[in-house]
Design an enzyme around this catalytic site. Structure first.
Site, short mmCIF file in Angstrom:
data_model
loop_
_atom_site.label_atom_id
_atom_site.label_comp_id
_atom_site.label_asym_id
_atom_site.label_seq_id
_atom_site.Cartn_x
_atom_site.Cartn_y
_atom_site.Cartn_z
N PHE A 71 0.83 -1.20 0.00
CA PHE A 71 0.00 0.00 0.00
C PHE A 71 0.87 1.26 0.00
O PHE A 71 0.64 2.18 -0.75
CB PHE A 71 -0.93 0.02 1.22
CG PHE A 71 -2.01 -1.02 1.15
CD1 PHE A 71 -2.26 -1.73 -0.01
CD2 PHE A 71 -2.80 -1.28 2.26
CE1 PHE A 71 -3.26 -2.69 -0.08
CE2 PHE A 71 -3.82 -2.22 2.21
CZ PHE A 71 -4.04 -2.94 1.04
N ARG A 72 1.91 1.21 0.85
CA ARG A 72 2.80 2.37 0.93
C ARG A 72 3.95 2.19 -0.05
O ARG A 72 4.11 1.14 -0.64
CB ARG A 72 3.39 2.48 2.34
CG ARG A 72 2.34 2.66 3.40
CD ARG A 72 2.96 2.64 4.79
NE ARG A 72 1.91 2.66 5.77
CZ ARG A 72 1.22 1.58 6.13
NH1 ARG A 72 1.51 0.40 5.62
NH2 ARG A 72 0.25 1.66 7.01
N ASP A 74 -5.29 -11.18 1.43
CA ASP A 74 -5.36 -11.73 0.08
C ASP A 74 -5.59 -13.25 0.00
O ASP A 74 -5.72 -13.80 -1.09
CB ASP A 74 -4.08 -11.37 -0.70
CG ASP A 74 -2.80 -11.85 0.01
OD1 ASP A 74 -2.84 -12.83 0.77
OD2 ASP A 74 -1.74 -11.24 -0.22
N HIS A 128 -5.99 -8.84 9.93
CA HIS A 128 -6.74 -7.70 9.38
C HIS A 128 -7.93 -8.14 8.53
O HIS A 128 -8.39 -7.39 7.67
CB HIS A 128 -5.80 -6.79 8.57
CG HIS A 128 -4.81 -6.07 9.44
ND1 HIS A 128 -3.60 -5.62 9.00
CD2 HIS A 128 -4.87 -5.73 10.76
CE1 HIS A 128 -2.94 -5.03 10.00
NE2 HIS A 128 -3.69 -5.10 11.08
N CYS A 133 -27.05 -6.52 0.68
CA CYS A 133 -27.32 -7.80 1.33
C CYS A 133 -28.37 -8.59 0.53
O CYS A 133 -29.47 -8.07 0.27
CB CYS A 133 -27.83 -7.54 2.75
SG CYS A 133 -28.38 -9.04 3.59
P1 NAD Z 1 3.98 -2.26 4.24
O1 NAD Z 1 3.48 -1.79 2.90
O2 NAD Z 1 4.00 -1.29 5.35
O3 NAD Z 1 5.46 -2.84 4.08
C1 NAD Z 1 5.78 -3.77 3.07
C2 NAD Z 1 7.11 -4.38 3.41
O4 NAD Z 1 7.37 -5.40 2.42
C3 NAD Z 1 8.29 -3.39 3.35
O5 NAD Z 1 9.07 -3.56 4.51
C4 NAD Z 1 9.06 -3.82 2.09
O6 NAD Z 1 10.47 -3.59 2.21
C5 NAD Z 1 8.74 -5.30 2.06
N1 NAD Z 1 8.87 -5.91 0.72
C6 NAD Z 1 8.71 -5.35 -0.51
N2 NAD Z 1 8.91 -6.28 -1.47
C7 NAD Z 1 9.18 -7.45 -0.83
C8 NAD Z 1 9.47 -8.77 -1.27
N3 NAD Z 1 9.51 -9.08 -2.58
N4 NAD Z 1 9.70 -9.72 -0.33
C9 NAD Z 1 9.66 -9.43 0.99
N5 NAD Z 1 9.40 -8.19 1.46
C10 NAD Z 1 9.16 -7.22 0.56
O7 NAD Z 1 3.12 -3.56 4.57
P2 NAD Z 1 2.66 -4.14 5.95
O8 NAD Z 1 3.76 -4.05 6.93
O9 NAD Z 1 2.07 -5.46 5.67
O10 NAD Z 1 1.50 -3.14 6.46
C11 NAD Z 1 0.53 -2.60 5.58
C12 NAD Z 1 -0.91 -3.00 5.83
O11 NAD Z 1 -1.63 -3.11 4.59
C13 NAD Z 1 -1.04 -4.37 6.43
O12 NAD Z 1 -2.24 -4.48 7.12
C14 NAD Z 1 -1.09 -5.22 5.17
O13 NAD Z 1 -1.53 -6.48 5.34
C15 NAD Z 1 -2.02 -4.44 4.29
N6 NAD Z 1 -1.78 -4.84 2.88
C16 NAD Z 1 -2.14 -6.09 2.49
C17 NAD Z 1 -1.88 -6.53 1.20
C18 NAD Z 1 -2.26 -7.93 0.83
O14 NAD Z 1 -3.20 -8.48 1.37
N7 NAD Z 1 -1.50 -8.54 -0.06
C19 NAD Z 1 -1.25 -5.68 0.28
C20 NAD Z 1 -0.91 -4.39 0.72
C21 NAD Z 1 -1.16 -3.99 2.04
#
Ligand code: NAD
Length: 275
Positions: free
Chosen positions: A38-39, A107, A122, A177
């Site tokens: 997301f970030r 996901d 989450h 719903c």
């Molecule tokens: P975050 O976006 O804050 O951080 C992502 C982390 O993943 C970073 O530290 C980055 O360096 C690392 N990263 C990037 N590419 C990578 C790779 N190939 N292998 C391993 N690490 C890698 O994400 P967060 O800490 O999970 O927090 C964000 C929130 O948003 C959470 O609740 C998260 O679950 C949610 N989110 C979920 C999904 C999903 O369900 N796939 C996607 C985006 C965000």
């Protein structure tokens, strides 16, 4: 900088000895499945702001929120497939090494890879709860194939200056719903919402009794999820971290830092443990 091969070997020794190994995963583990974080650069928040997960925005701008969620999150996640990292973790569980996965992801890729004990901190992107009658419905019951097609075409013809396609938005009807026609909310934990009590308690319990956690692909900034590795450490457990970039944990908590993508790091460990 520590040598990656040595770190992988040290991690393997710890994993082999551990009695209650858990994994704690974040958005990074799914990047190689084509799901952006997301970030950060290329992240989802470059297209839609974090408001899509804001409870007030959901209730005051329900149609816009649902449109953005469907287009950028719910439908793309349904199509995603697990990658090597999810598969190695599932294999570790099957062979008795991993006792539980605590994921921040919505996901479902751990389950798709075959993992059984997954605590979804989450929530999840495939269930929807009625705000009136409290019944829960799955994706197929709520999102029609026709709607999926409309959003897939929408993504393909996307205008980077305006992520809302007015032609589609005008005719878009928010799914309701199937029983009482009231608002449905995805079973994702939005900002300002509490973590479901059972998941919170079981996740913290597993962290307390764990003697080792593998942290994969999380920045460690989202609370209370970010507490999980801290609880393991406090209980005397070891911390193994896999991430291509340092996180909040790297310098003050991690015993072993494998600076690699999730699939590469886990594949290396997997080779030493499973082969
Ligand atoms: P975050 O976006 O804050 O951080 C992502 C982390 O993943 C970073 O530290 C980055 O360096 C690392 N990263 C990037 N590419 C990578 C790779 N190939 N292998 C391993 N690490 C890698 O994400 P967060 O800490 O999970 O927090 C964000 C929130 O948003 C959470 O609740 C998260 O679950 C949610 N989110 C979920 C999904 C999903 O369900 N796939 C996607 C985006 C965000």
């Amino acid at each position: 900088m520590p040598n990656i091969i040595e770190e992988v070997e040290k991690a393997t020794q710890i994993i082999k000895k551990s009695k209650h190994l858990i994994a704690f995963t974040g958005a990074g583990i799914s990047v190689e499945s084509g799901i952006p974080t997301f970030r950060g650069k290329g992240g989802l928040y470059e297209k839609v702001s974090s408001k899509v997960f804001d409870l007030d925005f959901f209730y005051t701008n329900t149609k816009e929120c649902w449109y953005l969620l469907l287009k950028y999150i719910l439908i793309p996640l349904q199509k995603a497939k697990p990658n090597k990292a999810h598969q190695v973790l599932a294999k570790f569980e099957e062979k008795g090494y991993i006792k539980a996965i605590i994921t921040q992801n919505i996901d479902l890729l751990h389950e798709k890879a075959g993992s059984k004990k997954v605590y979804k901190f989450h929530g999840t992107s495939d269930l929807f709860k009625c705000r009136n009658c409290n019944k829960v419905f799955n994706f197929e019951k709520v999102i029609s194939d026709e709607l999926i097609q409309i959003f897939q075409d929408d993504i393909l013809s996307e205008n980077p200056d305006n992520f809302i396609n007015q032609n589609i938005f005008k005719n878009f009807k928010v799914p309701t719903c199937p029983i009482c026609d009231n608002i449905l909310k995805p079973e994702i934990v939005f900002f300002k919402e509490s973590i479901p009590e059972d998941v919170l308690n079981l996740s913290f319990y597993n962290a307390q009794i764990s003697d080792c956690v593998i942290i994969i692909g999380t920045s460690g900034v989202v609370y209370p999820a970010a507490l999980i590795p801290q609880i393991v450490k406090k209980s005397g457990g070891k911390i193994i971290e896999i991430n291509p970039e340092p996180s909040e944990y790297t310098n003050y908590l991690s015993d072993i830092f494998i600076q690699q993508e999730a699939s590469k790091g886990l594949e290396e460990i997997g080779k030493l443990i499973l082969d």
